[in-house]
Design a protein around this motif. Structure first.
Motif, PDB file in Angstrom:
ATOM      1  N   GLN A  51     124.847  -8.081  46.189  1.00 26.39           N
ATOM      2  CA  GLN A  51     125.846  -7.189  45.994  1.00 26.39           C
ATOM      3  C   GLN A  51     127.249  -7.404  46.177  1.00 26.39           C
ATOM      4  O   GLN A  51     128.292  -7.099  45.472  1.00 26.39           O
ATOM      5  CB  GLN A  51     125.284  -6.071  46.938  1.00 26.39           C
ATOM      6  N   GLU A 165     126.951  -1.016  44.729  1.00 35.30           N
ATOM      7  CA  GLU A 165     126.497  -2.301  43.741  1.00 35.30           C
ATOM      8  C   GLU A 165     124.887  -2.505  43.798  1.00 35.30           C
ATOM      9  O   GLU A 165     124.396  -2.380  44.742  1.00 35.30           O
ATOM     10  CB  GLU A 165     127.223  -3.528  44.118  1.00 35.30           C
ATOM     11  N   ASP A 167     121.771  -5.186  43.691  1.00 37.16           N
ATOM     12  CA  ASP A 167     121.264  -6.185  44.437  1.00 37.16           C
ATOM     13  C   ASP A 167     121.083  -7.358  43.003  1.00 37.16           C
ATOM     14  O   ASP A 167     120.406  -8.365  43.827  1.00 37.16           O
ATOM     15  CB  ASP A 167     120.488  -6.267  45.570  1.00 37.16           C
TER      16      ASP A 167
END
Length: 540
Positions: A51, A165, A167
């Motif tokens: 991330q 974000e 992963d």
């Protein structure tokens, strides 16, 4: 004929992938500024690392960029170590104990594009904000609930950025010789100099650090790196522990808190830890005052400065073995390690003599000592001279200083230390070349005198510097910080040396002081002490 073996690159990315797949359920415990005890696994850590790699890409950071960190030893700093380097960028760890002018210099010299900082260090950056020309943004290592007010622009919250974000991240192919990390020397003379590590050197250093006669980390260990991650990669522990599947306990901002360290050791079953002597003194003092023990702890590693015998003996009483190690920023940093010594087989006298030495060079490091004419000296334990090293994780030249060969024509790096090496290869630092005292043409080791002084029960810390003397050119001056309420006279202090060092080594005078100057890495600053006492004259 060339061998027919696969040529797999030695990269930090491969180390990360191995740690996640093979040791994914190994624990990481972390103290942070916003959480007294955070706990997750290697797998969790590298999920967040992906991330973070997406965060870096979204911010506009590119391969080859330097990304700065001003952070304690905690899980977020570990994520930065891997996300930055494995994205093809350079993880530039900064020592917040440097003077602001030095931090200003190294951020601009490295051309850091972004700086990740703990809350604690944000005011430091605020005072420098108008001078950080390359920095495009500051990321505060905390969650939204703990974000501080700031006058700076382009300040982001670490946890908020990560939460936005995915992963999923495709790590780029990296050449093992690509730069991975940047650490600056403490700059005791002139501006700090950058040492630029690469993936290959870092992985080889982790292999060497995990050898049985070095740190020897294993899956049955729990390691607590107290030596800062901003100082030479915490001696390689963040890489070696991932390689070996060792539980990591990060003390965060509690690295000099004896009570907090004791609690972490006992509750998290820490078996091995690494730090400088002042850290261990704080822990020992707390154990003595509280009556507590540290039963899980089996061994500690001491480096950064000479370790007083008194600290070793105190840890002996708690069942903890003390290993001495030596190295420097330019060496990634490991150079030598003093392994476990069989006390019973050696006998008390020989054991006491050997245990204080810096140890033998580890595989990957070559070592020698030379005289003033650059001639090699024998390993006889008597001759001492300039200590020189070479190897695959030792600095070749300094960052952005293309003509600054850090080695001589034969490839040897002069460490600036003066040392002896005995026939078994055990090395002992006798002084820094610029701190050695030359009295009547003979050398006196200030380190040996300091170690002898701090063994006195009434002494907290001591420094020895060479001062001008009409007859002998230089003589040693002893500076001592006494224990609170201790009754100790100058005469008693100087008499303490009798029978412990050569008579002519005994300092000519002793001054009791309230404090001693230190460098940003916690070492005694002899340069500053010599300047402070430049007008001193020995008694007639």
């Amino acid at each position: 004929m060339i061998g027919q073996m696969m040529n797999s690159p030695l990269t930090i990315t491969s180390l990360m992938s191995f740690g996640e797949k093979v040791h994914g359920d190994t624990e990481i415990v972390s103290v942070t500024m916003d959480n007294p005890l955070f706990r997750y696994t290697f797998a969790d850590a590298f999920k967040r690392t992906r991330q973070l790699a997406n965060v870096l890409a979204r911010l506009g950071a590119k391969p080859g960029d330097c990304i700065g960190t001003l952070a304690w030893n905690d899980h977020r700093h570990l994520e930065l170590y891997y996300a930055i380097s494995c994205s093809g960028m350079i993880c530039h760890t900064m020592n917040p104990r440097l003077f602001p002018e030095q931090i200003d210099y190294i951020i601009n010299h490295a051309e850091d594009q972004f700086v990740f900082t703990d809350i604690f260090f944000l005011p430091l950056l605020e005072n420098l904000k108008d001078r950080l020309s390359s920095v495009k943004g500051i990321i505060v290592l905390t969650d939204e609930a703990h974000m501080p007010d700031t006058s700076m622009e382009n300040v982001y919250c670490y946890e908020t950025l990560l939460a936005a974000e995915t992963d999923v991240f495709n790590w780029p192919e990296i050449n093992e010789l690509d730069a991975s990390g940047l650490c600056y020397t403490s700059g005791t003379t002139g501006n700090p100099k950058g040492v630029l590590y690469n993936h290959r050197s870092t992985v080889l250093h982790a292999f060497a650090g995990n050898l049985g006669d070095v740190m020897g980390l294993g899956t049955d260990d729990a390691v607590m790196p107290i030596v800062p991650m901003f100082h030479v990669n915490a001696w390689g522990v963040p890489y070696g522990a991932i390689m070996s599947g060792t539980k990591i306990v990060f003390p965060g901002p509690k690295m000099i808190d004896g009570e907090a360290l004791t609690t972490l050791i006992n509750e998290e079953h820490v078996t091995i830890s690494a730090g400088v002597p002042t850290i261990w003194l704080a822990l020992i003092n707390y154990l003595k005052e509280s009556g507590k023990t540290v039963e899980p702890l089996k061994r500690i590693i001491v480096g950064g400065a000479a370790c007083p015998v008194s600290i070793m003996e105190d840890f002996d009483s708690y069942g903890v073995y003390t290993h001495v190690a030596w190295g420097m920023t330019e060496m990634s940093p490991l150079g030598t390690y003093n392994p476990f010594l069989d006390r019973e087989a050696l006998g008390e006298e020989e054991f006491a003599r050997l245990r204080v030495k810096a140890g033998r060079c580890i595989y990957g490091v070559e070592m020698k000592i030379t005289d003033e004419q650059n001639q090699d000296l024998p390993w006889d334990g008597v001759a001492f001279g300039s200590l020189k090293v070479r190897g695959p994780w030792i600095c070749d030249s300094y960052f952005k200083m293309p003509d600054s060969d850090a080695h001589d024509a034969d490839g040897w790096f002069d460490t600036g230390d003066v040392a002896t090496i005995d026939p078994s290869g055990m090395m002992q630092i006798t002084d820094r070349s610029k701190d050695v005292i030359k009295s009547g043409g003979e050398w006196i080791s200030s380190i040996d005198l300091e170690n002898t002084a701090v063994d006195h029960p009434a002494v907290v810390e001591a420094a020895v510097i060479g001062m001008y003397h009409e007859k002998w050119t230089e003589r040693p001056l002893l500076l001592v910080i006494k224990q609170a309420d201790a009754e100790l006279s100058k005469e008693e202090m100087l008499a303490w040396f009798k029978g412990k060092v050569a008579t002519w080594w005994i300092p000519d005078d002793c001054l009791f002081v309230e404090e001693l100057a230190h460098t940003a890495t916690g070492k005694l600053s002899k340069k500053d002490l010599r300047e402070q006492y430049k007008d001193y004259r020995f008694p007639a």
